[in-house]
Scaffold this motif. Structure first.
Motif, mmCIF file in Angstrom:
data_model
loop_
_atom_site.group_PDB
_atom_site.id
_atom_site.type_symbol
_atom_site.label_atom_id
_atom_site.label_comp_id
_atom_site.label_asym_id
_atom_site.label_seq_id
_atom_site.Cartn_x
_atom_site.Cartn_y
_atom_site.Cartn_z
ATOM 1 N N ALA A 32 -41.048 40.845 32.870
ATOM 2 C CA ALA A 32 -41.364 39.557 32.245
ATOM 3 C C ALA A 32 -40.273 38.558 32.630
ATOM 4 N N ALA A 33 -40.686 37.305 32.890
ATOM 5 C CA ALA A 33 -39.738 36.279 33.301
ATOM 6 C C ALA A 33 -39.354 35.335 32.170
ATOM 7 N N SER A 34 -40.042 35.430 31.034
ATOM 8 C CA SER A 34 -39.741 34.541 29.907
ATOM 9 C C SER A 34 -39.741 35.348 28.611
ATOM 10 N N ALA A 35 -39.123 34.772 27.593
ATOM 11 C CA ALA A 35 -39.108 35.426 26.286
ATOM 12 C C ALA A 35 -40.528 35.551 25.743
ATOM 13 N N GLN A 36 -41.328 34.511 25.895
ATOM 14 C CA GLN A 36 -42.700 34.539 25.387
ATOM 15 C C GLN A 36 -43.524 35.623 26.069
ATOM 16 N N GLU A 37 -43.410 35.712 27.379
ATOM 17 C CA GLU A 37 -44.140 36.745 28.122
ATOM 18 C C GLU A 37 -43.733 38.141 27.659
ATOM 19 N N ALA A 38 -42.429 38.348 27.457
ATOM 20 C CA ALA A 38 -41.937 39.647 26.999
ATOM 21 C C ALA A 38 -42.436 39.959 25.595
ATOM 22 N N CYS A 39 -42.350 38.987 24.696
ATOM 23 C CA CYS A 39 -42.790 39.203 23.313
ATOM 24 C C CYS A 39 -44.291 39.453 23.238
ATOM 25 N N ASP A 40 -45.059 38.720 24.022
ATOM 26 C CA ASP A 40 -46.513 38.954 24.064
ATOM 27 C C ASP A 40 -46.811 40.367 24.527
ATOM 28 N N TRP A 41 -46.103 40.822 25.569
ATOM 29 C CA TRP A 41 -46.333 42.165 26.087
ATOM 30 C C TRP A 41 -45.934 43.212 25.048
ATOM 31 N N LEU A 42 -44.804 43.020 24.385
ATOM 32 C CA LEU A 42 -44.356 43.968 23.363
ATOM 33 C C LEU A 42 -45.360 44.074 22.224
ATOM 34 N N ARG A 43 -45.917 42.946 21.787
ATOM 35 C CA ARG A 43 -46.916 42.965 20.715
ATOM 36 C C ARG A 43 -48.189 43.685 21.151
ATOM 37 N N ALA A 44 -48.575 43.518 22.406
ATOM 38 C CA ALA A 44 -49.797 44.142 22.924
ATOM 39 C C ALA A 44 -49.599 45.624 23.246
ATOM 40 N N ASN A 45 -48.345 46.046 23.408
ATOM 41 C CA ASN A 45 -48.045 47.426 23.823
ATOM 42 C C ASN A 45 -46.951 48.042 22.963
ATOM 43 N N PRO A 46 -47.151 48.120 21.637
ATOM 44 C CA PRO A 46 -46.058 48.573 20.760
ATOM 45 C C PRO A 46 -45.555 49.982 21.059
ATOM 46 N N GLY A 47 -46.400 50.841 21.549
ATOM 47 C CA GLY A 47 -45.971 52.194 21.882
ATOM 48 C C GLY A 47 -45.894 52.433 23.374
ATOM 49 N N GLY A 48 -45.958 51.370 24.159
ATOM 50 C CA GLY A 48 -46.018 51.499 25.609
ATOM 51 C C GLY A 48 -44.694 51.383 26.331
ATOM 52 N N TRP A 49 -43.605 51.487 25.586
ATOM 53 C CA TRP A 49 -42.287 51.359 26.207
ATOM 54 C C TRP A 49 -41.273 52.233 25.479
ATOM 55 N N ASP A 50 -40.218 52.555 26.209
ATOM 56 C CA ASP A 50 -39.107 53.315 25.643
ATOM 57 C C ASP A 50 -37.800 52.522 25.682
ATOM 58 N N LEU A 51 -37.708 51.601 26.648
ATOM 59 C CA LEU A 51 -36.485 50.813 26.812
ATOM 60 C C LEU A 51 -36.840 49.407 27.259
ATOM 61 N N VAL A 52 -36.233 48.425 26.603
ATOM 62 C CA VAL A 52 -36.307 47.038 27.039
ATOM 63 C C VAL A 52 -34.930 46.672 27.582
#
Length: 128
Positions: A32-52
């Motif tokens: 993600a290149a912006s805070a908004q893009e990152a936050c949108d992705w995190l909200r859409a994928n709450p269990g889809g990541w282990d590390l930011v």
């Protein structure tokens, strides 16, 4: 281990992504290149990541917003800062915003990679 990389500088994002992806057990699932893009992705994928892995100062927004979006995450999900602005004040603010660790882009890349390898082992062990 699934990584979200939040970095607006394309000249740094690509090699960083390649370094992370070259680690055993690490997959960069989103950049993600912006805070908004990152936050949108995190909200859409709450269990889809282990590390930011997040830069603090982005062209649009800042990493503190992303860190706060990660608040309340499960114990095995981690959020770390990777920034050129690595003075003690920035480190303190990042910790207060929820960062598990802070790494300088200029002289702590090896420490970030070691952190990622250790976390990848923990995630792999928890998934067995």
């Amino acid at each position: 281990m699934r990584v979200l990389l939040v970095e607006d500088n394309g000249d740094f994002a690509l090699p960083c992504r390649q370094l992370l992806a070259a680690l055993r057990g690490v997959q960069v699932v989103q950049t993600a290149a912006s805070a908004q893009e990152a936050c949108d992705w995190l909200r859409a994928n709450p269990g889809g990541w282990d590390l930011v892995v997040v830069d603090l100062f982005l062209g649009q927004g800042h990493g503190f917003t992303v860190l706060r979006e990660c608040a309340g995450r499960p114990p095995l999900q981690r959020a770390v800062v990777l920034s050129a602005y690595a003075d003690e004040t920035a480190r303190q603010y990042a910790r207060k915003a929820g960062a598990d660790a802070f790494f300088s882009k200029t002289n702590e890349m090896d420490a970030l990679l070691a952190y990622c390898l250790q976390l990848a082992g923990e995630v792999d062990g928890a998934n067995r």
